[in-house]
Design a protein around this motif. Structure first.
Motif, PDB file in Angstrom:
ATOM      1  N   ILE A 130       0.841  -1.213   0.000  1.00  0.00           N
ATOM      2  CA  ILE A 130       0.000   0.000   0.000  1.00  0.00           C
ATOM      3  C   ILE A 130       0.875   1.262   0.000  1.00  0.00           C
ATOM      4  O   ILE A 130       0.611   2.221  -0.733  1.00  0.00           O
ATOM      5  N   SER A 131       1.940   1.257   0.799  1.00  0.00           N
ATOM      6  CA  SER A 131       2.834   2.423   0.844  1.00  0.00           C
ATOM      7  C   SER A 131       3.470   2.656  -0.516  1.00  0.00           C
ATOM      8  O   SER A 131       3.594   3.802  -0.970  1.00  0.00           O
ATOM      9  N   ARG A 137       1.436   6.806  -6.638  1.00  0.00           N
ATOM     10  CA  ARG A 137       0.330   7.739  -6.898  1.00  0.00           C
ATOM     11  C   ARG A 137       0.817   9.185  -6.744  1.00  0.00           C
ATOM     12  O   ARG A 137       0.461  10.062  -7.535  1.00  0.00           O
ATOM     13  N   ILE A 138       1.648   9.395  -5.729  1.00  0.00           N
ATOM     14  CA  ILE A 138       2.170  10.758  -5.520  1.00  0.00           C
ATOM     15  C   ILE A 138       2.998  11.190  -6.725  1.00  0.00           C
ATOM     16  O   ILE A 138       2.876  12.316  -7.222  1.00  0.00           O
ATOM     17  N   ARG A 139       3.822  10.272  -7.198  1.00  0.00           N
ATOM     18  CA  ARG A 139       4.660  10.608  -8.367  1.00  0.00           C
ATOM     19  C   ARG A 139       3.776  10.862  -9.602  1.00  0.00           C
ATOM     20  O   ARG A 139       4.031  11.746 -10.400  1.00  0.00           O
ATOM     21  N   SER A 140       2.724  10.041  -9.709  1.00  0.00           N
ATOM     22  CA  SER A 140       1.817  10.206 -10.862  1.00  0.00           C
ATOM     23  C   SER A 140       1.077  11.550 -10.779  1.00  0.00           C
ATOM     24  O   SER A 140       0.875  12.230 -11.781  1.00  0.00           O
ATOM     25  N   ILE A 141       0.701  11.920  -9.550  1.00  0.00           N
ATOM     26  CA  ILE A 141       0.031  13.230  -9.356  1.00  0.00           C
ATOM     27  C   ILE A 141       0.978  14.357  -9.730  1.00  0.00           C
ATOM     28  O   ILE A 141       0.606  15.308 -10.437  1.00  0.00           O
TER      29      ILE A 141
ATOM     30  N   GLU B 652      -5.397  15.270  -3.152  1.00  0.00           N
ATOM     31  CA  GLU B 652      -5.131  13.839  -2.959  1.00  0.00           C
ATOM     32  C   GLU B 652      -3.655  13.618  -2.641  1.00  0.00           C
ATOM     33  O   GLU B 652      -3.308  12.872  -1.719  1.00  0.00           O
ATOM     34  N   GLY B 653      -2.795  14.304  -3.385  1.00  0.00           N
ATOM     35  CA  GLY B 653      -1.356  14.176  -3.177  1.00  0.00           C
ATOM     36  C   GLY B 653      -0.954  14.610  -1.785  1.00  0.00           C
ATOM     37  O   GLY B 653      -0.161  13.946  -1.112  1.00  0.00           O
ATOM     38  N   ILE B 654      -1.525  15.719  -1.341  1.00  0.00           N
ATOM     39  CA  ILE B 654      -1.187  16.242  -0.005  1.00  0.00           C
ATOM     40  C   ILE B 654      -1.583  15.224   1.068  1.00  0.00           C
ATOM     41  O   ILE B 654      -0.837  14.934   2.001  1.00  0.00           O
ATOM     42  N   GLN B 655      -2.775  14.652   0.858  1.00  0.00           N
ATOM     43  CA  GLN B 655      -3.255  13.661   1.827  1.00  0.00           C
ATOM     44  C   GLN B 655      -2.318  12.443   1.867  1.00  0.00           C
ATOM     45  O   GLN B 655      -2.000  11.919   2.940  1.00  0.00           O
ATOM     46  N   ALA B 659      -0.100  11.237   4.931  1.00  0.00           N
ATOM     47  CA  ALA B 659      -0.304   9.895   5.493  1.00  0.00           C
ATOM     48  C   ALA B 659       1.013   9.144   5.551  1.00  0.00           C
ATOM     49  O   ALA B 659       1.309   8.475   6.552  1.00  0.00           O
ATOM     50  N   LEU B 660       1.807   9.248   4.517  1.00  0.00           N
ATOM     51  CA  LEU B 660       3.071   8.514   4.502  1.00  0.00           C
ATOM     52  C   LEU B 660       4.051   9.064   5.525  1.00  0.00           C
ATOM     53  O   LEU B 660       4.791   8.314   6.156  1.00  0.00           O
TER      54      LEU B 660
END
Lengths: 174, 698
Positions: A130-131, A137-141, B652-655, B659-660
């Protein structure tokens, strides 16, 4: 709605204020009576389900996933011994014998260990997956945001529905 | 002698011009100024700038011209924009049948090479001889009455008949603009030209009825057939007696004489003429406008019906004179005229009790008394100093001499000449604020309300001036005093300082002139100034009115788009050719208009499209490339969508980052749940197997 909520909350308030007779009966007396009536089963299960009890005490999570994981497999292991008790006659002496049988103990505790193993490894594995997915996802954003900026200019990062306040307009004014 | 108000615009004949001959480009403005042909007529007319013709006009330069095909001698009168030539009447004038008026051969814009300025050239046939009066103060030989009555007057009347049919007023009938044609014993008069300058501007006060004579020449406005007939009457009177009052009287003296003795007496004096000519002169020279003969009266008289002209009402004369600046005034109108010439002293006199006492004791005309009372009431609570004093004086002058012009500050402006005077002031760089004050003070309302003979179009005039006043107080380009000038002066060309060397009379010529300026590198953004916007908005509203808000926008982008839209509309409606330099100028400055688009890919595509239009001069295509409405709307809609998407994924990215970073056990909860689920499934299966085994007795 708020009134309903208050009404619904009232019994909970009573419970938190002190245990009612019925709840005491339901929580303590009734299980105790059942345990006494079915004492051989109680003896077998309480010995063989000891790992679940330990897990339940140690598990601080809510819901108690560790206890439930270990308990599910521990119960499956202990059920073999319990059915053996039923088969040989539901008596205290037999219950003691079955509870002390190393094979039964091994099966029950082994099953509990499998539960614990499962819990430890699956949890870590899933968390890792999940991490990693979140990182992707962050990189994709980030990439998509750069794409949007590239196409629409930095003003795309301004609040939606206000194109007039965008940098493009400012450039145009200039 | 009339002072030449257009002196600055009169060009000295060039004897050393590099190009001795220039061709008229007539109505085809797309042709270069020196085009060989008179487009539309097929004639070949050449103006010889080395051959100035003297004595034909005091105001506009006149040159010899000729037809290359027929070698016919012609006369070219060149009118600058400040002359306010009557271009709208050209068509009517060109097709006049009478030979007793100078025949207009052609007309159009001509570039005077020596000055680098454009003029409107009127090409006339050469007059049959010199003017009847070679100079304003020249002497005149008397003509026999029978020639005047039987030859000259009918020839002039024939022209006036055509003027009347075409609803044109000549406005410049005088002996300096009248030629004698003599074939055998037959004498005919040929009327001179009247198109190259606004009506009455060239007219000496002698030839104007007294109420018009008191106004400034350029502020007299378009008169009526009665005014033409009055001028003819003066001409006939002068020829009958062989006298020229101008020779020994100043303008003021002529006006004074008209007021005191009347126009008839000024020209004829005590001389006894034949009954026929006397009747005619008394009719057309009647100083009471309502009693003056009009065209129908003269027609009846020419047909042989004898009318008895009414005696003019005597001018208001006091029993005792009023002293003003060491002069004694018996006549009220003369006094008002004197006041208007010396306003600083006039205010003292008008506000003092001496004048009011004199007025009340000497004049009992109810209308005048009512007028004066109205003005006094209007101003009773106002200190009559400064601008309030000037306003009071202007109102009082109107009250005392209602048929005279509006006299405000140093100006004397006829209501019908307001537009021409304003346009002339703009063209010659005079102060125009006085016109704004006349409108704002509503002096036109005062003037109209105090007329003893209310003009039939009073309501229309009032409503037109009210509209002007409303426009005056709007600050946007296309409104203001500039708009008033074009609204009230139908002949005014575009008076924009940017176009000072052009004669821009319509939108087609406007775009061509802008193209020439752009080609010379003398044009910059914003292209349209207040004059151009107002000119287009009044003359060709369809081309600019839908885009006025854009043209007037503070944003340079919208201003540019408004300009392109307007130019595209002009190009489309006039079918004018390509304007490559103008187009390139707009393309050069089009970057902000493209940058207003959000989509980079669209911007790149637009840049390419616009760059491809360089040199094409196609405003429609440029507009399509810069402002495709559907494309712009789509871009804006998609941009809003992109903004929403950006905001959503950013949140979404900020969240996720939070979270991480903040939750060490991120994902463990789901892991625990999965482990629990797996354990339960396995446990359940094992329990089932045990149960089945037990019950099966295995």
């Amino acid at each position: 709605m708020a009134k309903d909520k208050k009404k619904k909350e009232k019994p909970n308030d009573n419970e938190s204020g002190g245990l009612s007779t019925l709840s005491i009966l339901r929580a303590v007396v009734l299980p105790l009576l059942v345990a006494i009536v079915f004492l051989p089963s109680t003896i077998v299960l309480s010995v063989l389900m000891l790992p679940t009890l330990v897990a339940a005490v140690m598990d601080a999570n809510k819901p108690k996933t560790l206890a439930l994981t270990i308990g599910a497999l521990n119960l499956a292991g202990a059920s073999t011994a319990w059915f053996e008790l039923l088969r040989q006659g539901h008596r205290i002496a037999i219950a003691q014998e079955i509870a002390m049988d190393p094979q039964n103990v091994f099966i029950s505790y082994g099953a509990a260990f499998v539960g614990w193993f499962l819990y430890m490894n699956v949890t870590a594995l899933v968390a890792k997956v999940i991490s990693r997915r979140a990182g992707m996802r962050i990189r994709s954003i980030d990439k998509r945001q750069n794409e949007l900026k590239d196409i629409w200019g930095p003003s795309v990062a301004s609040r939606p529905g206000k194109p007039g306040s965008s940098q493009n307009s400012d450039e145009a004014e200039a | 002698m009339t002072e030449n108000p257009l002196h600055d615009d009169v060009i000295a004949p060039e004897t050393e011009t590099e190009t001795p001959e220039a061709d008229v480009s007539s109505s085809n403005e797309t042709a270069p100024p020196h085009s060989e042909e008179m487009a539309g007529l097929g004639t070949h007319i050449v103006i010889d700038f080395n051959a100035p013709l003297e004595g034909y006009s005091d105001f506009n330069p006149v040159f010899r011209a000729f037809n290359k095909e027929t070698r016919m001698d012609l006369m070219a009168v060149l009118a600058p924009p400040s002359s306010l030539p009557r271009i709208n009447f050209i068509q009517s004038f060109k097709f006049m049948q009478s030979r007793n008026v100078l025949r207009l051969v052609d007309s159009g814009v001509v570039d005077l090479p020596a000055q680098g300025r454009e003029y409107w050239a009127f090409i006339y046939e050469m007059p049959p001889g010199p003017p009847m009066l070679t100079a304003w103060d020249a002497s005149i030989k008397p003509m026999p009455e029978h020639i005047l009555l039987n030859q000259l007057l009918p020839s002039i009347f024939e022209v006036l008949k055509e003027f009347n049919v075409s609803d044109i007023v000549h406005g410049s009938i005088n002996l300096r603009n009248m030629y004698l044609s003599k074939i055998g014993e037959e004498h005919t008069a040929v009327l001179g030209e009247c198109l190259s300058i606004a009506p009455s501007v060239t007219q000496h006060v002698l030839f104007e009825p007294v109420e018009r004579a008191m106004a400034e020449p350029q502020a007299r406005g378009l008169g009526t057939a009665k005014d033409d007939l009055y001028a003819i009457g003066i001409c006939i009177g002068m020829l009958a007696r062989g006298v020229n009052p101008i020779a020994n009287m100043s303008e003021d003296e002529i006006i004074k004489a008209k007021i005191e003795g009347g126009s008839y007496a000024l020209v004829i004096g005590q001389e006894r003429l034949s009954a026929g000519i006397t009747e005619f002169l008394r009719g057309v020279l009647n100083d009471e406008p309502s009693q003056r003969w009009d065209f129908e009266d003269v027609a009846k008289w020419v047909d042989g019906r004898r009318l008895s002209p009414r005696q003019p009402l005597s001018q208001l004369k006091a029993a005792r004179p009023f002293s003003f600046r060491d002069k004694k005034y018996w006549y009220l109108r003369n006094l008002v005229y004197g006041f208007s010439r010396h306003e600083s002293d006039a205010l003292t006199a008008l506000t003092g009790s001496k004048f009011m006492n004199w007025f009340e004791r000497n004049f009992d005309d109810k209308n005048l008394v009512a007028n004066v009372e109205t003005v006094k009431d209007r101003n009773k609570s106002v200190a009559k100093v400064g601008s309030a004093g000037e306003r009071y004086m202007a109102e009082m002058f109107v009250a005392l001499d209602p048929s005279g012009p509006i006299r405000f500050k140093t100006r004397a402006i006829g209501l019908r000449g307001f537009g021409n005077a304003l346009a002339y002031a703009y063209a010659t760089g005079q102060d125009v604020q006085i016109f704004a004050q006349i409108l704002n003070y509503q002096l036109y309302v005062i003037w109209l309300s105090m007329q003893l003979n209310v003009p039939p179009d009073a309501a229309l005039l009032a409503s037109n001036f009210d509209r002007c006043r409303q426009f005056l107080n709007q600050k946007l380009g296309g409104y203001g005093l500039e708009r008033v000038a074009y609204m009230r002066s139908e002949h005014a060309a575009c008076l924009s300082p940017k176009l000072s060397r052009f004669f821009v009379h319509d939108c087609k010529h406007l775009i061509n002139s802008l193209e020439k300026l752009a080609a010379a590198g003398q044009l910059d953004l914003p292209i349209f100034d207040r004059h151009m916007i107002a000119f287009l908005s009044v003359r060709n509203p369809k081309t600019i009115d839908p885009h006025l808000s854009l043209v007037n926008a503070n944003s340079k982008v919208f201003q540019l788009l408004g300009t392109v839209k307007t130019l595209a509309a002009i190009q489309k409606s006039t079918k004018v050719g390509a304007v490559p330099h103008l187009g390139d100028l707009l393309i050069k400055n089009s970057k902000p208009a493209i940058e207003r688009v959000y989509d980079r890919r669209l911007k790149e595509s637009m840049h390419k499209k616009v760059a491809a239009l360089k040199g094409s001069g196609d405003m429609g295509a440029l507009l399509e490339a810069l402002d495709n409405e559907k494309m712009i709307q789509n871009d804006a809609r998609k941009f809003v969508g992109a903004q929403a998407e950006y905001a959503a994924i950013e949140s979404e990215g900020i969240q996720l980052v939070y979270a991480l970073q903040k939750k060490k056990d991120y994902g463990q909860q789901k892991g625990r749940q999965l482990a629990m689920l797996m354990a339960m499934v396995v446990g359940f299966i094992a329990l089932m197997i045990n149960t089945i085994t037990y019950f099966a007795g295995l």
